[in-house]
Design a protein around this motif. Structure first.
Motif, mmCIF file in Angstrom:
data_model
loop_
_atom_site.group_PDB
_atom_site.id
_atom_site.type_symbol
_atom_site.label_atom_id
_atom_site.label_comp_id
_atom_site.label_asym_id
_atom_site.label_seq_id
_atom_site.Cartn_x
_atom_site.Cartn_y
_atom_site.Cartn_z
ATOM 1 N N ALA A 114 14.329 37.422 67.908
ATOM 2 C CA ALA A 114 14.526 38.070 66.630
ATOM 3 C C ALA A 114 15.121 36.794 65.634
ATOM 4 O O ALA A 114 15.538 35.816 66.044
ATOM 5 N N THR A 115 15.000 37.111 64.265
ATOM 6 C CA THR A 115 15.617 36.188 63.383
ATOM 7 C C THR A 115 17.275 36.563 63.584
ATOM 8 O O THR A 115 17.622 37.395 64.166
ATOM 9 N N PRO A 116 18.186 35.628 63.174
ATOM 10 C CA PRO A 116 19.373 35.629 63.113
ATOM 11 C C PRO A 116 19.828 36.884 62.406
ATOM 12 O O PRO A 116 21.110 37.381 63.118
ATOM 13 N N GLN A 117 19.375 37.160 61.194
ATOM 14 C CA GLN A 117 19.837 38.372 60.722
ATOM 15 C C GLN A 117 19.581 39.640 61.474
ATOM 16 O O GLN A 117 20.430 40.609 61.525
ATOM 17 N N GLN A 118 18.294 39.662 61.935
ATOM 18 C CA GLN A 118 17.917 40.975 62.824
ATOM 19 C C GLN A 118 18.887 40.969 64.082
ATOM 20 O O GLN A 118 19.010 42.157 64.462
ATOM 21 N N ARG A 126 20.431 44.520 64.226
ATOM 22 C CA ARG A 126 19.980 45.291 65.263
ATOM 23 C C ARG A 126 19.883 44.710 66.569
ATOM 24 O O ARG A 126 18.663 44.190 66.989
ATOM 25 N N PRO A 127 20.969 44.519 67.210
ATOM 26 C CA PRO A 127 20.745 44.042 68.610
ATOM 27 C C PRO A 127 20.149 44.959 69.514
ATOM 28 O O PRO A 127 20.168 46.131 69.493
ATOM 29 N N VAL A 182 23.453 42.350 74.534
ATOM 30 C CA VAL A 182 23.200 41.381 73.346
ATOM 31 C C VAL A 182 24.261 41.365 72.414
ATOM 32 O O VAL A 182 24.911 40.678 72.097
ATOM 33 N N ALA A 183 24.567 42.697 71.882
ATOM 34 C CA ALA A 183 25.754 42.777 70.882
ATOM 35 C C ALA A 183 27.179 42.227 71.464
ATOM 36 O O ALA A 183 27.872 41.515 70.559
ATOM 37 N N ARG A 184 27.487 42.472 72.679
ATOM 38 C CA ARG A 184 28.812 41.946 73.219
ATOM 39 C C ARG A 184 28.472 40.474 73.204
ATOM 40 O O ARG A 184 29.557 39.401 73.063
ATOM 41 N N PHE A 185 27.703 40.028 73.696
ATOM 42 C CA PHE A 185 27.384 38.378 73.862
ATOM 43 C C PHE A 185 27.336 37.903 72.329
ATOM 44 O O PHE A 185 28.115 36.946 71.993
ATOM 45 N N LEU A 186 26.822 38.398 71.340
ATOM 46 C CA LEU A 186 26.912 37.677 69.912
ATOM 47 C C LEU A 186 28.318 37.853 69.394
ATOM 48 O O LEU A 186 28.735 37.063 68.744
ATOM 49 N N PHE A 240 35.115 53.212 52.857
ATOM 50 C CA PHE A 240 34.016 52.139 53.208
ATOM 51 C C PHE A 240 32.645 53.015 53.383
ATOM 52 O O PHE A 240 32.709 53.915 53.993
ATOM 53 N N TYR A 241 31.676 52.263 53.501
ATOM 54 C CA TYR A 241 30.015 52.787 53.664
ATOM 55 C C TYR A 241 29.407 51.688 54.456
ATOM 56 O O TYR A 241 29.624 50.622 54.487
ATOM 57 N N PHE A 242 28.710 52.439 55.472
ATOM 58 C CA PHE A 242 27.752 51.592 56.131
ATOM 59 C C PHE A 242 26.627 50.846 55.403
ATOM 60 O O PHE A 242 26.221 51.836 54.664
ATOM 61 N N THR A 243 26.325 49.846 55.542
ATOM 62 C CA THR A 243 25.246 49.334 54.539
ATOM 63 C C THR A 243 23.721 50.064 55.125
ATOM 64 O O THR A 243 22.907 50.206 54.134
ATOM 65 N N THR A 244 23.587 50.318 56.313
ATOM 66 C CA THR A 244 22.609 50.977 56.849
ATOM 67 C C THR A 244 23.072 51.908 58.059
ATOM 68 O O THR A 244 24.132 51.979 58.113
ATOM 69 N N LEU A 245 21.998 52.778 58.532
ATOM 70 C CA LEU A 245 22.716 53.666 59.436
ATOM 71 C C LEU A 245 23.045 53.031 60.808
ATOM 72 O O LEU A 245 22.501 52.220 61.245
ATOM 73 N N PRO A 246 24.475 53.218 61.126
ATOM 74 C CA PRO A 246 25.002 52.464 62.114
ATOM 75 C C PRO A 246 24.250 52.626 63.557
ATOM 76 O O PRO A 246 23.840 53.536 63.749
#
Length: 332
Positions: free
Chosen positions: A208-212, A216-217, A222-226, A323-329
């Protein structure tokens, strides 16, 4: 030319190093392979360079039956007894390129790499950055269709590493190169590449792209590695995530039937003060750390502390904010 890894496996000494790798390498782009040490990155490059053969599966291209990349190694592997000029023309001599063409190609490449004045020096007379450029010149003078970079900046200091990252991007555009670049540094992969493949424990987990990747890992591994994220333990019941910090809707990416779940909140880009359709929580600012254009903010939310990155002066110490999430968490 399109390159494709098809169900590539690698086993050695009873150990499985690569597990059914399927990967398309985009033409005239830079693809980063990002993963922790021991994930199989170098083994994958060795297969692309035909230094090694996979236990099963294939490496193919749209034009060549036996495609082969040219490798620039982590330790450069310059011949210490040869001058810069002799190092650069070595591969051309092996290919029996005529002396006149060797001269022309080497001079042109040294000019491109801005190392013409180093021609008669030996490797031990060069800085790390100069050695890096010589190693690149030695590879590029062969006009490879596929250039492979194995952790090429690991021995450089931060300033020189950033300089070389920019230089590689300029070379890629100028020479229209197809590059596969492996690293365990997320910042390098993000700065150099538009497409990043995450390799963990011998498996491609996500491309994926860095932003993706950040937003959205593909899974919790993946999330923990990042890293650079908060991981909030809770439960998934019905259509809701439940935890003391946050209870509400989420994008569930876990397994059907699981009860325990983890809420993923990246430090950057996941939360904001501007209202959205996804209210998160109220938190009190416990600490602020300046990191240039942004501040690292530590929030106290109920009994938990979380971190996030906000613009400088967006919040004040000891004050409370909604605070608000930018998108659905995302929940795993």
């Amino acid at each position: 030319m399109v390159y494709q890894l098809n169900a590539v496996k690698q086993q050695k000494g009873g150990q499985t190093i690569l597990k059914a790798i399927d990967l398309k390498i985009p033409e005239q782009q830079i693809l980063a392979i990002l993963g922790p040490s021991g994930s199989g990155k170098t083994s994958l490059l060795n297969i692309l360079a035909r230094i090694d053969q996979p236990s099963s599966g294939s490496f193919t291209s749209s034009q060549a039956k036996q495609p082969k990349g040219v490798m620039v190694f982590q330790d450069y592997r310059l011949f210490p007894h040869l001058t810069v000029w002799q190092n650069i023309i070595f591969g051309l001599k092996v290919q029996h390129i005529s002396k006149a063409e060797r001269q022309q190609r080497a001079e042109q490449m040294m000019a491109t790499m801005e190392i013409s004045e180093l021609a008669q020096r030996y490797p031990d007379e060069l800085s790390g950055g100069q050695q890096q450029r010589v190693a690149l010149a030695r590879a590029l003078v062969l006009k490879p269709a596929l250039l492979l970079l194995d952790e090429p900046f690991s021995s450089l200091d931060e300033g020189l590493r950033l300089e070389m990252l920019d230089f590689i991007k300029q070379l890629q555009r100028q020479l229209k190169l197809t590059i596969v670049f492996v690293t365990h540094y997320k910042s390098e992969a993000y700065l150099l590449s538009n497409q990043v493949a995450i390799l963990i424990a011998g498996q491609i987990m996500q491309v994926a792209t860095p932003q993706q990747l950040e937003q959205r890992p593909a899974n919790l591994a993946v999330a923990r590695f990042l890293g650079q994220a908060n991981f909030i333990a809770g439960r998934w019941q019905g259509d809701y995530f439940q935890a003391p910090l946050y209870t509400g809707q989420a994008n569930f990416q876990g397994q059907l039937g699981q009860s325990t779940a983890t809420l993923y909140m990246p430090f950057a880009g996941g939360l904001q003060l501007e209202p959205t359709a996804y209210p998160a929580f109220t938190g009190q600012v416990a600490a602020l750390t300046w990191v240039g254009a942004y501040e690292q903010v530590t929030l106290q939310v109920a009994a938990s502390q979380i971190k996030l990155t906000l613009p400088v002066a967006a919040v004040a110490l000891h004050q409370s904010y909604q605070f608000y999430f930018t998108t659905l968490p995302v929940v795993f």
